[in-house]
Write a protein that holds these residues in place. Structure first.
Motif, PDB file in Angstrom:
ATOM      1  N   VAL A 153       0.846  -1.205   0.000  1.00  0.00           N
ATOM      2  CA  VAL A 153       0.000   0.000   0.000  1.00  0.00           C
ATOM      3  C   VAL A 153       0.877   1.249   0.000  1.00  0.00           C
ATOM      4  O   VAL A 153       1.676   1.468   0.907  1.00  0.00           O
ATOM      5  CB  VAL A 153      -0.951   0.029   1.216  1.00  0.00           C
ATOM      6  CG1 VAL A 153      -1.766   1.321   1.221  1.00  0.00           C
ATOM      7  CG2 VAL A 153      -1.872  -1.175   1.220  1.00  0.00           C
ATOM      8  N   LYS A 154       0.728   2.067  -1.034  1.00  0.00           N
ATOM      9  CA  LYS A 154       1.406   3.366  -1.109  1.00  0.00           C
ATOM     10  C   LYS A 154       0.419   4.502  -0.871  1.00  0.00           C
ATOM     11  O   LYS A 154       0.763   5.537  -0.302  1.00  0.00           O
ATOM     12  CB  LYS A 154       2.059   3.543  -2.488  1.00  0.00           C
ATOM     13  CG  LYS A 154       3.242   2.635  -2.725  1.00  0.00           C
ATOM     14  CD  LYS A 154       3.607   2.554  -4.202  1.00  0.00           C
ATOM     15  CE  LYS A 154       3.970   3.913  -4.791  1.00  0.00           C
ATOM     16  NZ  LYS A 154       4.357   3.793  -6.232  1.00  0.00           N
ATOM     17  N   VAL A 155      -0.821   4.298  -1.344  1.00  0.00           N
ATOM     18  CA  VAL A 155      -1.883   5.305  -1.231  1.00  0.00           C
ATOM     19  C   VAL A 155      -3.138   4.600  -0.739  1.00  0.00           C
ATOM     20  O   VAL A 155      -3.475   3.525  -1.240  1.00  0.00           O
ATOM     21  CB  VAL A 155      -2.162   5.960  -2.604  1.00  0.00           C
ATOM     22  CG1 VAL A 155      -3.323   6.955  -2.504  1.00  0.00           C
ATOM     23  CG2 VAL A 155      -0.921   6.635  -3.165  1.00  0.00           C
ATOM     24  N   LEU A 156      -3.817   5.173   0.243  1.00  0.00           N
ATOM     25  CA  LEU A 156      -5.120   4.653   0.670  1.00  0.00           C
ATOM     26  C   LEU A 156      -6.158   5.708   0.326  1.00  0.00           C
ATOM     27  O   LEU A 156      -6.146   6.811   0.878  1.00  0.00           O
ATOM     28  CB  LEU A 156      -5.127   4.333   2.165  1.00  0.00           C
ATOM     29  CG  LEU A 156      -6.360   3.590   2.694  1.00  0.00           C
ATOM     30  CD1 LEU A 156      -6.020   2.809   3.961  1.00  0.00           C
ATOM     31  CD2 LEU A 156      -7.528   4.540   3.009  1.00  0.00           C
ATOM     32  N   LEU A 157      -7.026   5.391  -0.630  1.00  0.00           N
ATOM     33  CA  LEU A 157      -8.126   6.282  -1.031  1.00  0.00           C
ATOM     34  C   LEU A 157      -9.404   5.746  -0.414  1.00  0.00           C
ATOM     35  O   LEU A 157      -9.790   4.608  -0.671  1.00  0.00           O
ATOM     36  CB  LEU A 157      -8.234   6.321  -2.557  1.00  0.00           C
ATOM     37  CG  LEU A 157      -9.439   7.071  -3.153  1.00  0.00           C
ATOM     38  CD1 LEU A 157      -9.472   8.525  -2.700  1.00  0.00           C
ATOM     39  CD2 LEU A 157      -9.413   7.002  -4.676  1.00  0.00           C
ATOM     40  N   LEU A 158     -10.048   6.563   0.414  1.00  0.00           N
ATOM     41  CA  LEU A 158     -11.228   6.100   1.147  1.00  0.00           C
ATOM     42  C   LEU A 158     -12.520   6.576   0.498  1.00  0.00           C
ATOM     43  O   LEU A 158     -12.748   7.781   0.336  1.00  0.00           O
ATOM     44  CB  LEU A 158     -11.171   6.594   2.595  1.00  0.00           C
ATOM     45  CG  LEU A 158     -12.277   6.050   3.502  1.00  0.00           C
ATOM     46  CD1 LEU A 158     -12.104   4.558   3.748  1.00  0.00           C
ATOM     47  CD2 LEU A 158     -12.315   6.795   4.832  1.00  0.00           C
ATOM     48  N   GLY A 159     -13.362   5.628   0.125  1.00  0.00           N
ATOM     49  CA  GLY A 159     -14.728   5.916  -0.299  1.00  0.00           C
ATOM     50  C   GLY A 159     -15.676   5.643   0.855  1.00  0.00           C
ATOM     51  O   GLY A 159     -15.253   5.307   1.958  1.00  0.00           O
ATOM     52  N   GLN A 160     -16.974   5.741   0.591  1.00  0.00           N
ATOM     53  CA  GLN A 160     -17.936   5.615   1.682  1.00  0.00           C
ATOM     54  C   GLN A 160     -18.739   4.322   1.620  1.00  0.00           C
ATOM     55  O   GLN A 160     -18.636   3.480   2.501  1.00  0.00           O
ATOM     56  CB  GLN A 160     -18.871   6.820   1.688  1.00  0.00           C
ATOM     57  CG  GLN A 160     -19.799   6.874   2.890  1.00  0.00           C
ATOM     58  CD  GLN A 160     -20.490   8.225   3.025  1.00  0.00           C
ATOM     59  OE1 GLN A 160     -20.177   9.183   2.326  1.00  0.00           O
ATOM     60  NE2 GLN A 160     -21.447   8.309   3.937  1.00  0.00           N
ATOM     61  N   ASP A 161     -19.511   4.158   0.560  1.00  0.00           N
ATOM     62  CA  ASP A 161     -20.490   3.076   0.465  1.00  0.00           C
ATOM     63  C   ASP A 161     -20.385   2.489  -0.939  1.00  0.00           C
ATOM     64  O   ASP A 161     -20.177   3.241  -1.892  1.00  0.00           O
ATOM     65  CB  ASP A 161     -21.884   3.696   0.687  1.00  0.00           C
ATOM     66  CG  ASP A 161     -22.978   2.678   0.954  1.00  0.00           C
ATOM     67  OD1 ASP A 161     -22.774   1.809   1.812  1.00  0.00           O
ATOM     68  OD2 ASP A 161     -24.037   2.775   0.305  1.00  0.00           O
ATOM     69  N   PRO A 162     -20.527   1.191  -1.117  1.00  0.00           N
ATOM     70  CA  PRO A 162     -20.435   0.646  -2.480  1.00  0.00           C
ATOM     71  C   PRO A 162     -21.551   1.185  -3.380  1.00  0.00           C
ATOM     72  O   PRO A 162     -22.627   1.549  -2.911  1.00  0.00           O
ATOM     73  CB  PRO A 162     -20.612  -0.867  -2.273  1.00  0.00           C
ATOM     74  CG  PRO A 162     -20.342  -1.110  -0.828  1.00  0.00           C
ATOM     75  CD  PRO A 162     -20.744   0.141  -0.110  1.00  0.00           C
ATOM     76  N   TYR A 163     -21.285   1.219  -4.671  1.00  0.00           N
ATOM     77  CA  TYR A 163     -22.353   1.527  -5.632  1.00  0.00           C
ATOM     78  C   TYR A 163     -23.484   0.522  -5.433  1.00  0.00           C
ATOM     79  O   TYR A 163     -23.236  -0.665  -5.209  1.00  0.00           O
ATOM     80  CB  TYR A 163     -21.835   1.409  -7.060  1.00  0.00           C
ATOM     81  CG  TYR A 163     -20.789   2.429  -7.459  1.00  0.00           C
ATOM     82  CD1 TYR A 163     -21.046   3.798  -7.367  1.00  0.00           C
ATOM     83  CD2 TYR A 163     -19.561   2.024  -7.972  1.00  0.00           C
ATOM     84  CE1 TYR A 163     -20.088   4.733  -7.768  1.00  0.00           C
ATOM     85  CE2 TYR A 163     -18.604   2.955  -8.380  1.00  0.00           C
ATOM     86  CZ  TYR A 163     -18.878   4.299  -8.268  1.00  0.00           C
ATOM     87  OH  TYR A 163     -17.939   5.220  -8.672  1.00  0.00           O
ATOM     88  N   HIS A 164     -24.732   0.997  -5.550  1.00  0.00           N
ATOM     89  CA  HIS A 164     -25.852   0.119  -5.217  1.00  0.00           C
ATOM     90  C   HIS A 164     -26.726  -0.250  -6.415  1.00  0.00           C
ATOM     91  O   HIS A 164     -27.774  -0.873  -6.244  1.00  0.00           O
ATOM     92  CB  HIS A 164     -26.706   0.744  -4.108  1.00  0.00           C
ATOM     93  CG  HIS A 164     -27.220   2.104  -4.435  1.00  0.00           C
ATOM     94  ND1 HIS A 164     -26.554   3.260  -4.069  1.00  0.00           N
ATOM     95  CD2 HIS A 164     -28.321   2.502  -5.106  1.00  0.00           C
ATOM     96  CE1 HIS A 164     -27.233   4.303  -4.486  1.00  0.00           C
ATOM     97  NE2 HIS A 164     -28.309   3.876  -5.130  1.00  0.00           N
ATOM     98  N   ASP A 165     -26.310   0.132  -7.626  1.00  0.00           N
ATOM     99  CA  ASP A 165     -27.080  -0.286  -8.797  1.00  0.00           C
ATOM    100  C   ASP A 165     -26.463  -1.533  -9.436  1.00  0.00           C
ATOM    101  O   ASP A 165     -25.319  -1.896  -9.147  1.00  0.00           O
ATOM    102  CB  ASP A 165     -27.178   0.861  -9.814  1.00  0.00           C
ATOM    103  CG  ASP A 165     -28.192   1.911  -9.376  1.00  0.00           C
ATOM    104  OD1 ASP A 165     -29.079   1.577  -8.561  1.00  0.00           O
ATOM    105  OD2 ASP A 165     -28.095   3.065  -9.838  1.00  0.00           O
ATOM    106  N   ASP A 166     -27.226  -2.178 -10.298  1.00  0.00           N
ATOM    107  CA  ASP A 166     -26.839  -3.480 -10.850  1.00  0.00           C
ATOM    108  C   ASP A 166     -25.456  -3.447 -11.499  1.00  0.00           C
ATOM    109  O   ASP A 166     -25.142  -2.540 -12.272  1.00  0.00           O
ATOM    110  CB  ASP A 166     -27.868  -3.937 -11.898  1.00  0.00           C
ATOM    111  CG  ASP A 166     -29.229  -4.207 -11.277  1.00  0.00           C
ATOM    112  OD1 ASP A 166     -29.282  -4.518 -10.072  1.00  0.00           O
ATOM    113  OD2 ASP A 166     -30.247  -4.085 -11.994  1.00  0.00           O
ATOM    114  N   ASN A 167     -24.669  -4.457 -11.163  1.00  0.00           N
ATOM    115  CA  ASN A 167     -23.363  -4.733 -11.802  1.00  0.00           C
ATOM    116  C   ASN A 167     -22.297  -3.678 -11.548  1.00  0.00           C
ATOM    117  O   ASN A 167     -21.223  -3.734 -12.149  1.00  0.00           O
ATOM    118  CB  ASN A 167     -23.532  -4.906 -13.322  1.00  0.00           C
ATOM    119  CG  ASN A 167     -24.522  -6.000 -13.663  1.00  0.00           C
ATOM    120  OD1 ASN A 167     -24.487  -7.071 -13.062  1.00  0.00           O
ATOM    121  ND2 ASN A 167     -25.421  -5.726 -14.603  1.00  0.00           N
ATOM    122  N   GLN A 168     -22.557  -2.722 -10.661  1.00  0.00           N
ATOM    123  CA  GLN A 168     -21.576  -1.649 -10.453  1.00  0.00           C
ATOM    124  C   GLN A 168     -20.469  -2.041  -9.466  1.00  0.00           C
ATOM    125  O   GLN A 168     -19.294  -2.012  -9.810  1.00  0.00           O
ATOM    126  CB  GLN A 168     -22.274  -0.383  -9.944  1.00  0.00           C
ATOM    127  CG  GLN A 168     -23.113   0.339 -10.977  1.00  0.00           C
ATOM    128  CD  GLN A 168     -23.700   1.625 -10.409  1.00  0.00           C
ATOM    129  OE1 GLN A 168     -24.270   1.644  -9.316  1.00  0.00           O
ATOM    130  NE2 GLN A 168     -23.573   2.713 -11.146  1.00  0.00           N
TER     131      GLN A 168
END
Length: 230
Positions: A64-79
């Motif tokens: 790990v060189k960079v940790l990019l933090l998102g919040q919640d997974p995409y919730h639509d089909d196949n995303q």
């Protein structure tokens, strides 16, 4: 009787097992596995079983060189496929990622590919971590507050506790709340607005990719090649 949990659903990738063993042994984590299993039995849940820990699988602990933090997974089909902001090839690029691509072009002159798969970044050491790792289909934040945040805080702490420095990237107010987890005397932090359409005016022009690469250089680490294969 507790719901049976699929064997592959909560098996951590090898490089993360040791550093997170204490966390996964805690009662809340077992309750979390039961919750997700029950949700999968009754609802469609994203990402699919086997892809929940894709970010950890793609970026081993010591890489790990960079940790990019998102919040919640995409919730639509196949995303959702287990990496924040990323979608599989063939899936329409979501609005937030479109803004990331716009800024990538404005900042570094790198044109966006026709897909939204960020695997090439993960392969270079960008840990694309969401704070919550599962979601019920078409219901944003539906798995919020069930234990994932405690687990992903432990992932952030594990990277913070390493001897090797890293760059932590916090876009948006939610991510910025994780700043107290970081020892900023040893690691670098790049903060900014979230790339969602709601805050895009503040995100666009913030030059985060240049900032990340400068921070990596300051830590004695090589830059990320932000180009994504067509």
């Amino acid at each position: 009787m507790p719901s049976p949990v699929p064997v592959d659903e909560f098996a951590l990738p090898a490089s993360w097992q040791g550093v997170l063993a204490e966390e996964t042994a805690k009662p809340y984590f077992h309750q979390l596995t039961e919750f997700v299993a029950a949700q999968r039995a009754e609802h469609q849940v994203f990402p699919p079983a086997g892809e929940v820990f894709s970010a950890l699988e793609s970026t081993p602990y010591d890489k790990v060189k960079v940790l990019l933090l998102g919040q919640d997974p995409y919730h639509d089909d196949n995303q959702a496929h287990g990496m924040c902001f990323s979608v599989k090839r063939g899936v329409r690029v979501p609005p937030s990622l479109r803004n990331v691509y716009k800024e990538l072009d404005a900042d570094l002159g790198i044109q966006a590919p026709a897909h939204g798969n960020l695997q090439a970044w993960a392969d270079q050491g960008v840990l694309l971590l969401n704070a919550v790792l599962t979601v019920r289909a078409h219901e944003a934040n539906s798995h919020k507050g069930k234990g994932w945040e405690q687990f992903t805080d432990a992932v952030i702490r594990a990277v913070n506790d390493r001897e090797q420095p890293a760059v932590f990237v916090f876009w948006g107010n939610y991510a910025k709340k994780k700043l107290p987890l970081i020892d900023t005397t040893r690691h670098a932090v790049v903060q900014g607005a979230h790339p969602s359409p709601l805050s895009a005016k503040l995100f666009l022009g913030s030059r985060p990719f240049s900032q990340i690469d400068k921070s990596l250089a300051d830590l004695g680490l090589p830059p990320i090649d932000w180009r994504l294969p067509a």
